[in-house]
Design a protein around this motif. Structure first.
Motif, mmCIF file in Angstrom:
data_model
loop_
_atom_site.group_PDB
_atom_site.id
_atom_site.type_symbol
_atom_site.label_atom_id
_atom_site.label_comp_id
_atom_site.label_asym_id
_atom_site.label_seq_id
_atom_site.Cartn_x
_atom_site.Cartn_y
_atom_site.Cartn_z
ATOM 1 N N ALA A 57 39.325 41.969 40.334
ATOM 2 C CA ALA A 57 40.499 41.107 40.309
ATOM 3 C C ALA A 57 40.059 39.677 40.001
ATOM 4 N N VAL A 58 40.582 39.152 38.939
ATOM 5 C CA VAL A 58 40.203 37.801 38.563
ATOM 6 C C VAL A 58 41.470 37.006 38.304
ATOM 7 N N ALA A 59 41.587 35.912 38.971
ATOM 8 C CA ALA A 59 42.746 35.071 38.731
ATOM 9 C C ALA A 59 42.557 34.330 37.411
ATOM 10 N N ALA A 60 43.568 34.376 36.605
ATOM 11 C CA ALA A 60 43.460 33.661 35.334
ATOM 12 C C ALA A 60 43.528 32.166 35.597
ATOM 13 N N ALA A 81 30.784 35.542 29.646
ATOM 14 C CA ALA A 81 29.739 35.160 30.606
ATOM 15 C C ALA A 81 30.311 34.891 31.992
ATOM 16 N N THR A 82 31.457 34.224 32.048
ATOM 17 C CA THR A 82 32.004 33.865 33.359
ATOM 18 C C THR A 82 33.041 34.868 33.854
ATOM 19 N N ASN A 83 33.434 35.822 32.985
ATOM 20 C CA ASN A 83 34.414 36.839 33.353
ATOM 21 C C ASN A 83 35.768 36.205 33.695
ATOM 22 N N LYS A 84 36.100 35.115 33.010
ATOM 23 C CA LYS A 84 37.351 34.421 33.340
ATOM 24 C C LYS A 84 38.218 34.203 32.103
ATOM 25 N N TYR A 85 39.514 34.205 32.360
ATOM 26 C CA TYR A 85 40.477 33.967 31.288
ATOM 27 C C TYR A 85 40.901 32.506 31.265
ATOM 28 N N GLU A 86 41.280 32.081 30.087
ATOM 29 C CA GLU A 86 41.828 30.749 29.890
ATOM 30 C C GLU A 86 43.095 30.930 29.065
ATOM 31 N N LYS A 87 44.214 30.437 29.586
ATOM 32 C CA LYS A 87 45.467 30.576 28.842
ATOM 33 C C LYS A 87 45.444 29.627 27.644
ATOM 34 N N LEU A 88 45.895 30.104 26.489
ATOM 35 C CA LEU A 88 45.898 29.234 25.314
ATOM 36 C C LEU A 88 47.071 28.266 25.391
ATOM 37 N N ALA A 89 46.924 27.153 24.655
ATOM 38 C CA ALA A 89 47.904 26.071 24.740
ATOM 39 C C ALA A 89 49.301 26.520 24.329
#
Lengths: 416, 169
Positions: free
Chosen positions: A69-72, A329-337
């Motif tokens: 479970a990863v919070a975006a 690498a960090t297993n994390k999401y970043e929402k696009l603009a």
């Protein structure tokens, strides 16, 4: 007898027999006209971003039972990339989230397509020099290749609905076509086109080392695969337990492969095959406070996967798409603009090529959304390629037209 | 040019839905699948409805869409299970049946989807070669050669199933 004579043989016994068939369906209509409107409105909102896959009209099924479970990251990225303390062995470092330069002086060029106006671009290479596509002369559609904007004398891919899906910086193209109902994968290293080993297959991507990624078997039922070289036998990529099908969709220069995997009667969701043999089901980002149903990867660049989260809402049966990039690498999401219509294609400098809800081609640079120039008065675009440095993009128009049907024009954009 | 309205959409659909069902049924040979094809075609049509005010011949436009939905769906393989039994290359010739018309349909369904679409549009919907080519997005030459190939295959089936001596026609 010529085709023409046969075709005109109205008295043909075969035709007469065919005409004895009843053409009225034997059961009452189940067509729901209000539903066509309700669903049509929803698709207008989703702006065709669902692509063909949404035809499956599946119920919401969470794909990755037991995934991490990863919070975006719902806020804009921090000014500097987070260090990567994880044990990941992925070589590529994420592109810096800060100080992304803004594309400038973008221009559009119509690619040459001989005397035929209808043509399109299906893929491009990391250097921005090679583009592949199709032209549609009356004698039959065929694949073409451009180098530095000039049509190349390369033989077309055999088969129907042929498409070069990717090219590497040496100009080696890979793709697939149909022979009857069977799909085969092809590679073109230069002056020739040869079928890849492995029988029924599709090829989606090739990196500069010549490693090819795709799938073996029938479309939507096959298994993900890679070919270590153009002449090598394919190697099946492992599927996680409980998953029965999938396809590799993109390959990085370090050998990282991203694709989708699916369980029986579900849709695919993102999966990674990392160099060294590790694999990972991509976690689900959190969209509007809810865990996404699926993640659909579009492209891979420099340690980032670009794509869309799919959120199926049980309450009203609607489906929402949100664009993200995922740091391997960090297993994390970043929402696009801004939400992007597929595919979202990332470059090493952090630029992302996509289309807006109104089918306009755009480059995202951090929070900046730069609209690419239109070709003539054409309004609708599909984007298909972005060079590794982000400076060369390609795609085509999809405006509908009385005489032509869909008026495709092959285009290249360049920015500074 | 004004945008097309919902009432125009409803009027168009009510006028066309039966004909669309018939074509879809001829293409796929199954009433339920035919309805699915029409449902999807009309959904696509409605999705684009406000933006297609420039399209003069909506009838041809929607029929083209219908054929493409049929071919796309076939390619995706959703219906393979239902169609598998009819592929003549893979199965034994169908046993004689009292219902000759279902034999004719089986023979038609034995054709590959694109060839079948050519035959349905050309001979059962009576479209000119040029229009068939437009709807399938191929050349007129391809339509003609596909027609010829398809009729050859059908003749081979019919000659076995309905020998001329029976003088059925």
């Amino acid at each position: 007898m010529t085709y023409e004579e046969r075709d005109m043989s109205e008295e043909d016994r075969a035709v007469q027999l065919l005409r004895t068939m009843p053409d009225e369906p034997p059961s009452p209509s189940t067509i729901d006209i209000p539903r066509t409107m309700a669903e049509g409105r929803r698709r207008r909102r989703a702006r065709r971003w669902s692509g063909g896959v949404a035809l499956a009209a599946v119920t919401a099924v969470a794909a990755g039972g037991g995934t991490v479970a990863v919070a975006a990251l719902r806020e804009p990225a921090p000014p500097t990339p987070a260090p990567s303390p994880t044990a990941s062995t992925v070589a590529a470092a994420p592109a810096p989230a800060a100080a992304v330069p803004v594309p400038k002086d973008c221009t559009v060029t119509l690619l040459p397509s001989g005397d035929i106006r209808k043509a399109l671009v299906t893929s491009g290479d990391p250097s921005g020099r090679y583009l592949a596509g199709r032209v549609y002369p009356p004698s039959g559609v065929h694949t073409v290749l451009w180098k530095d904007g000039v049509l190349q004398p390369r033989p077309p891919m055999p088969g129907a609905d042929a498409s070069w899906e990717d090219i590497n910086s040496s100009g080696v193209a890979v793709g697939s076509s149909y022979s009857g109902e069977v799909q085969y994968a092809y590679v073109s290293p230069g002056k020739s086109v040869t079928r890849l080993h492995g029988g029924e297959a599709s090829a989606a991507a090739i990196n500069d080392a010549g490693v090819i990624a795709g799938a073996l078997g029938k479309p939507y039922e096959g298994v993900p695969a890679m070919w270590p070289s153009a002449s090598a036998a394919p190697v099946e990529l492992p599927l996680p337990a409980g998953y029965t099908a999938g396809a590799a969709e993109a390959i990085g220069e370090d050998g990282t492969i991203v694709g989708t995997v699916e369980k029986k009667a579900t849709e695919g969701t993102g999966y990674l095959w990392l160099p060294g043999g590790a694999t990972r089901l991509m976690p689900m980002p959190t969209v509007e406070g809810k865990r996404a149903t699926l993640f659909w990867p579009d492209s891979l660049s420099n340690g980032w996967v670009y794509g869309r989260a799919v959120l199926d809402l049980q309450e009203d049966g609607s489906r929402r798409f949100t664009s993200y990039r995922y740091n391997i690498a960090t297993n994390k999401y970043e929402k696009l603009a801004t939400p992007l219509g597929p595919p979202a294609i990332g470059a090493e400098n952090g630029w992302i090529l996509g289309t807006t809800g109104r089918y306009e081609p755009v480059l995202l640079a951090g929070k900046k959304v730069v609209q690419l120039p239109r070709y003539a008065t054409m309004k609708e675009y599909q984007v298909t390629a972005l060079s590794a440095d982000g400076k060369t993009a390609a795609g085509y128009t999809t405006d509908t037209d009385d005489t032509e049907g869909v008026a495709n024009r092959p285009l290249r954009w360049t920015c500074r | 040019m004004p945008k097309r309205t919902d009432s125009e959409y409803l009027a168009f659909v009510h006028g066309q839905v039966r004909a669309l069902r018939r074509t879809a049924y001829l293409l796929c040979g199954d009433a339920h699948q035919a309805d699915d094809i029409v449902q999807e075609t009309l959904t696509k049509l409605y999705t684009r409805w406000p933006g297609i005010s420039h399209v003069e011949n909506i009838d041809a436009y929607v029929n083209t869409m219908l054929v493409r939905v049929f071919l796309d769906e076939r390619r995706r393989g959703w219906w393979k299970v239902a169609l598998l039994d009819w592929l003549p290359e893979r199965s034994a010739p169908p046993p004689p049946s009292p219902d000759d018309r279902s034999m004719v349909r089986s023979a038609l369904m034995g054709l590959p989807p694109r060839q079948r679409a050519v035959v349905v549009l050309r001979y059962l919907c009576d479209l000119p070669v040029k229009e068939v080519a437009q709807r399938l997005g191929c050349s007129e030459g391809t339509v003609k050669s596909q027609c010829a190939n398809a009729l050859d295959k059908l003749r081979a089936v019919f000659d076995t199933t309905f020998p001329l001596t029976q003088d059925r026609l």
